[in-house]
Design a protein around this motif. Structure first.
Motif, PDB file in Angstrom:
ATOM      1  N   ASN A 115      -4.423  10.300   3.376  1.00 16.99           N
ATOM      2  CA  ASN A 115      -5.032  11.038   2.455  1.00 16.99           C
ATOM      3  C   ASN A 115      -4.143  12.494   2.431  1.00 16.99           C
ATOM      4  N   ALA A 150      -0.170  10.277  12.416  1.00 21.43           N
ATOM      5  CA  ALA A 150      -1.532   9.807  13.143  1.00 21.43           C
ATOM      6  C   ALA A 150      -1.476   9.468  14.524  1.00 21.43           C
ATOM      7  N   GLU A 172     -12.860   2.870  15.606  1.00 22.40           N
ATOM      8  CA  GLU A 172     -12.914   3.520  14.373  1.00 22.40           C
ATOM      9  C   GLU A 172     -12.287   4.940  14.275  1.00 22.40           C
ATOM     10  N   SER A 173     -12.247   5.424  15.417  1.00 13.32           N
ATOM     11  CA  SER A 173     -11.018   6.800  15.629  1.00 13.32           C
ATOM     12  C   SER A 173      -9.907   6.517  14.836  1.00 13.32           C
ATOM     13  N   THR A 174      -9.258   5.509  15.178  1.00 10.74           N
ATOM     14  CA  THR A 174      -8.033   5.136  15.024  1.00 10.74           C
ATOM     15  C   THR A 174      -7.982   4.785  13.463  1.00 10.74           C
ATOM     16  N   ARG A 175      -8.734   4.129  12.742  1.00 12.23           N
ATOM     17  CA  ARG A 175      -8.899   3.803  11.185  1.00 12.23           C
ATOM     18  C   ARG A 175      -8.867   5.255  10.861  1.00 12.23           C
ATOM     19  N   GLN A 176      -9.987   6.122  11.026  1.00 14.65           N
ATOM     20  CA  GLN A 176     -10.201   7.369  10.278  1.00 14.65           C
ATOM     21  C   GLN A 176      -9.013   8.181  10.327  1.00 14.65           C
ATOM     22  N   ARG A 177      -8.206   8.085  11.697  1.00 16.68           N
ATOM     23  CA  ARG A 177      -7.106   9.125  11.783  1.00 16.68           C
ATOM     24  C   ARG A 177      -6.131   8.366  10.659  1.00 16.68           C
ATOM     25  N   ILE A 192      -6.612   6.976   8.123  1.00 15.85           N
ATOM     26  CA  ILE A 192      -6.847   7.268   6.635  1.00 15.85           C
ATOM     27  C   ILE A 192      -6.591   8.622   6.448  1.00 15.85           C
ATOM     28  N   ASP A 193      -7.259   9.494   7.261  1.00 15.58           N
ATOM     29  CA  ASP A 193      -6.942  11.133   7.197  1.00 15.58           C
ATOM     30  C   ASP A 193      -5.458  11.481   7.050  1.00 15.58           C
ATOM     31  N   SER A 194      -4.721  10.876   7.803  1.00 16.40           N
ATOM     32  CA  SER A 194      -3.282  11.313   7.500  1.00 16.40           C
ATOM     33  C   SER A 194      -2.646  10.833   6.209  1.00 16.40           C
ATOM     34  N   VAL A 217      -4.625  -0.783   8.708  1.00 13.02           N
ATOM     35  CA  VAL A 217      -5.829  -0.070   8.217  1.00 13.02           C
ATOM     36  C   VAL A 217      -5.767   0.006   6.792  1.00 13.02           C
TER      37      VAL A 217
END
Length: 350
Positions: free
Chosen positions: A53, A22, A42-47, A49-51, A32
């Protein structure tokens, strides 16, 4: 307990893996995935979470596996000397806490400020609880003298060690980290590599300097004491020592700052002098603090693996209570590198 997990092999992805993918720090990943209300984009949080997952990483929370009564639930006491001045012991506690939950064990945090009387009081107050053992952690890697009362329970040391090395301890691999940082600069084609070291007399400063010297020797680069400057972990000495280094008749083309905060001061000094990073001077830090990803250019650095150290400490303690002997008695955890933009890739220098 498998040594593979501790010495490079991985049975499952770790928080460090998520942080690396991330492009954030371990602390950010922790915030997070724990749903902290901390101010993160929000972009950091999503990055993150995506990593997580993508890697299949899950933060273990098996509360349903614990005993139904909190009174009968097993407890580990995590005693830290400090938690407010730096994030390291908070990360170590979180690692120990999440690992212990996998076994249905709770971990309670207490802060002693290194006061033996407070530590004795903590242990006495919790004497009636179902305490299986103690994890004792310090914010600086150092020798500790523990009060006798701690000998009443199995104890594991995190980021510290006792004089006789009889207690199991988990430490960061500072020497290998210092060597890796220096070798990374050598791989980038640098020949005049300076180090701004940390506070004198501190284990981390001593070991990172040893690693620096080993890397130079292994690559047939002469050691020049003029390129070694003392610091105090603060940006101010990174700034002043960089000015001193760049004023040399033969200034460095790379600077290894023994922590990220001094690297911030180093960046400021180089900008004042009109030097480009990394074109004129490559810079590498140590610790992977949150700020390292936000510098311009973003700072290449090494991770202090305190979350993983806390996990290992909890495993060692639980294993010892279960009758398994910890081998070796002292475990060094690798400080992995986070590649960013303050050191060019070797092919870019060619």
């Amino acid at each position: 307990m498998s040594q593979k997990k501790h010495y490079g092999g991985k049975n499952r992805p770790t928080m460090m893996d998520v942080a690396s993918m991330a492009g954030v720090s371990q602390a950010t990943v922790s915030l997070v995935l724990n749903g902290s209300p901390a101010k993160l984009t929000e972009s950091t949080r999503q990055r993150v979470i995506d990593s997580a997952n993508k890697l299949g990483y899950q933060l273990v929370r098996r509360e349903n596996q614990v005993a139904p009564s909190n009174k009968s639930r097993s407890v580990i006491i995590f005693i830290a000397d400090e938690i407010s001045t730096d994030p390291w012991m908070a990360l170590a506690f979180e690692g120990a806490h999440n690992k212990a939950l996998e076994y249905g064990i709770n971990v309670c945090l207490a802060v002693s400020h290194g006061n033996a009387n407070i530590e004795a009081s903590i242990v006495n107050q919790l004497a009636d609880s179902n305490v299986i053992g103690i994890i004792y952690g310090t914010i600086l890697t150092r020798l500790v003298e523990l009060p006798p009362i701690l000998s009443k329970k199995p104890t594991v040391l995190v980021n510290c060690y006792d004089s006789t090395r009889t207690l199991p301890s988990v430490l960061p691999g500072d020497l290998l980290g210092g060597r890796a940082a220096t070798e990374r600069l050598i791989q980038a084609g640098r020949k005049r590599i300076a180090i701004i070291n940390g506070q004198k007399g501190v284990d981390a400063s001593r070991d990172r300097l040893k690693g620096y010297r080993q890397a130079l020797s292994s690559n047939d680069i002469p050691f020049d004491p003029a390129l070694v400057r003392p610091g105090n972990w603060e940006p101010s000495t990174g700034y002043s020592m960089t000015h001193e280094l760049m004023a040399l008749d033969n200034p460095p083309d790379a600077i290894f700052c023994a922590n990220d905060l001094m690297a911030l001061g180093c960046f400021d000094a180089l900008r004042e002098l009109g030097k480009s990073i990394p074109d004129d001077v490559a810079v590498i830090g140590f610790d992977d603090r949150e700020i390292a990803q936000h510098t311009h250019p973003a700072l290449t650095t090494l991770i202090l693996p305190h979350y993983e150290m806390g996990e290992i400490g909890a495993e060692l303690l639980i294993d010892s209570v279960g009758g398994l002997l910890a081998t070796p008695n002292q475990i060094k955890v690798e400080c992995l590198m986070v590649e960013r933009d303050s050191v060019e890739k070797p092919e870019e220098k060619a």
